[in-house]
Design a protein around this motif. Structure first.
Motif, PDB file in Angstrom:
ATOM      1  N   ARG A  72      -4.406   3.566   4.826  1.00 28.89           N
ATOM      2  CA  ARG A  72      -3.077   4.103   5.101  1.00 28.89           C
ATOM      3  C   ARG A  72      -1.993   3.093   4.725  1.00 28.89           C
ATOM      4  N   THR A  73      -2.258   1.814   4.969  1.00 35.46           N
ATOM      5  CA  THR A  73      -1.298   0.786   4.579  1.00 35.46           C
ATOM      6  C   THR A  73      -1.119   0.767   3.063  1.00 35.46           C
TER       7      THR A  73
ATOM      8  N   GLU B 231       3.644   4.310  -2.076  1.00 34.29           N
ATOM      9  CA  GLU B 231       4.743   5.278  -2.064  1.00 34.29           C
ATOM     10  C   GLU B 231       6.058   4.617  -2.459  1.00 34.29           C
ATOM     11  N   VAL B 232       6.165   3.304  -2.221  1.00 33.70           N
ATOM     12  CA  VAL B 232       7.394   2.563  -2.514  1.00 33.70           C
ATOM     13  C   VAL B 232       7.427   2.115  -3.969  1.00 33.70           C
TER      14      VAL B 232
ATOM     15  N   ARG C  71      -1.197  13.047  10.826  1.00 39.13           N
ATOM     16  CA  ARG C  71      -0.682  12.343   9.644  1.00 39.13           C
ATOM     17  C   ARG C  71      -1.675  12.320   8.485  1.00 39.13           C
ATOM     18  N   ARG C  72      -2.935  12.620   8.768  1.00 41.96           N
ATOM     19  CA  ARG C  72      -3.946  12.522   7.724  1.00 41.96           C
ATOM     20  C   ARG C  72      -4.933  13.666   7.853  1.00 41.96           C
TER      21      ARG C  72
ATOM     22  N   ARG D 288       1.019   3.772   1.958  1.00 41.84           N
ATOM     23  CA  ARG D 288       2.443   3.574   2.259  1.00 41.84           C
ATOM     24  C   ARG D 288       3.078   2.615   1.252  1.00 41.84           C
ATOM     25  N   ALA D 289       2.350   1.555   0.903  1.00 39.26           N
ATOM     26  CA  ALA D 289       2.882   0.598  -0.066  1.00 39.26           C
ATOM     27  C   ALA D 289       3.084   1.249  -1.426  1.00 39.26           C
TER      28      ALA D 289
END
Length: 210
Positions: free
Chosen positions: A67-68, A74-75, A15-16, A71-72
């Protein structure tokens, strides 16, 4: 003296890029940057003393927080302070949160000035006034000086700031129908205040439409 824990697996993280998943004594430990793996000379079978475990644990915490954050983002976009609070509520250590946010900021993905300008521009177009926008942004941890610059960009000195509140006042007054004038006036002023418009100019404006 007990045996020291050992690395039992080192696998590229799918994933990374440039991250490696570590297992210790058969249990997943976390992911850390490839650079750290190389710098520490990590290999399967390597024993880990307390100091090395601490370094790896700190790096894994930062990677998890990073990573958190990604992801945030991206929204939707966030103010830095607001995003930090969200990560802390999720249980990420404070030191890891600050390090992760700094990494993201260095990539140009976290910029309170740009966030404030966009927030003011989009919400002002929907009828929010300066005081409401200021309260919103302060609650997200944006500095007042940054907010003031965003407001000045939206409403430069000397510009006409009356168009939006005037349209809102007229619309609200029409919705209130045939109420007594003072009642209608009070409700229109309160409505505009909730939207972030207040002051003598607003009061005088309402007098013209009610």
């Amino acid at each position: 003296m007990g045996l020291l824990p050992r690395i039992t697996a080192l696998d590229p993280d799918p994933r990374r890029p440039n991250a490696v998943r570590i297992e210790i004594d058969g249990a997943r430990f976390g992911a850390v940057p490839q650079d750290l793996v190389s710098a520490e000379g990590l290999a399967i079978g390597r024993e880990l003393d307390e100091a090395l475990q601490g370094r790896l644990g700190g790096a894994a915490d930062v990677e998890g927080a990073y990573r958190t954050v990604l992801r945030a983002l991206e929204v939707r976009s966030y103010a830095r302070g607001d995003l930090a609070r969200r990560l802390l509520r999720k249980g990420h250590p404070r030191v890891a949160v600050e390090a992760a946010l700094q990494r993201v900021a260095e990539l140009g993905l976290l910029d309170d000035a740009a966030f404030a300008r966009n927030y003011v521009q989009t919400r002002a177009a929907k009828g929010r006034g300066p005081s409401r926008l200021t309260r919103d942004l302060l609650s997200m941890g944006v500095e007042r000086s940054v907010i003031n610059r965003a407001l000045d960009a939206e409403w430069p000195e000397g510009s006409d700031r009356s168009a939006v509140p005037l349209a809102l006042a007229r619309k609200r007054a029409a919705q209130l129908g045939a109420l007594p004038r003072q009642t209608k006036r009070r409700r229109v002023v309160a409505y505009l205040a909730r939207r972030g418009f207040s002051g003598r100019e607003i009061s005088e404006m309402v007098d013209k439409v009610v």
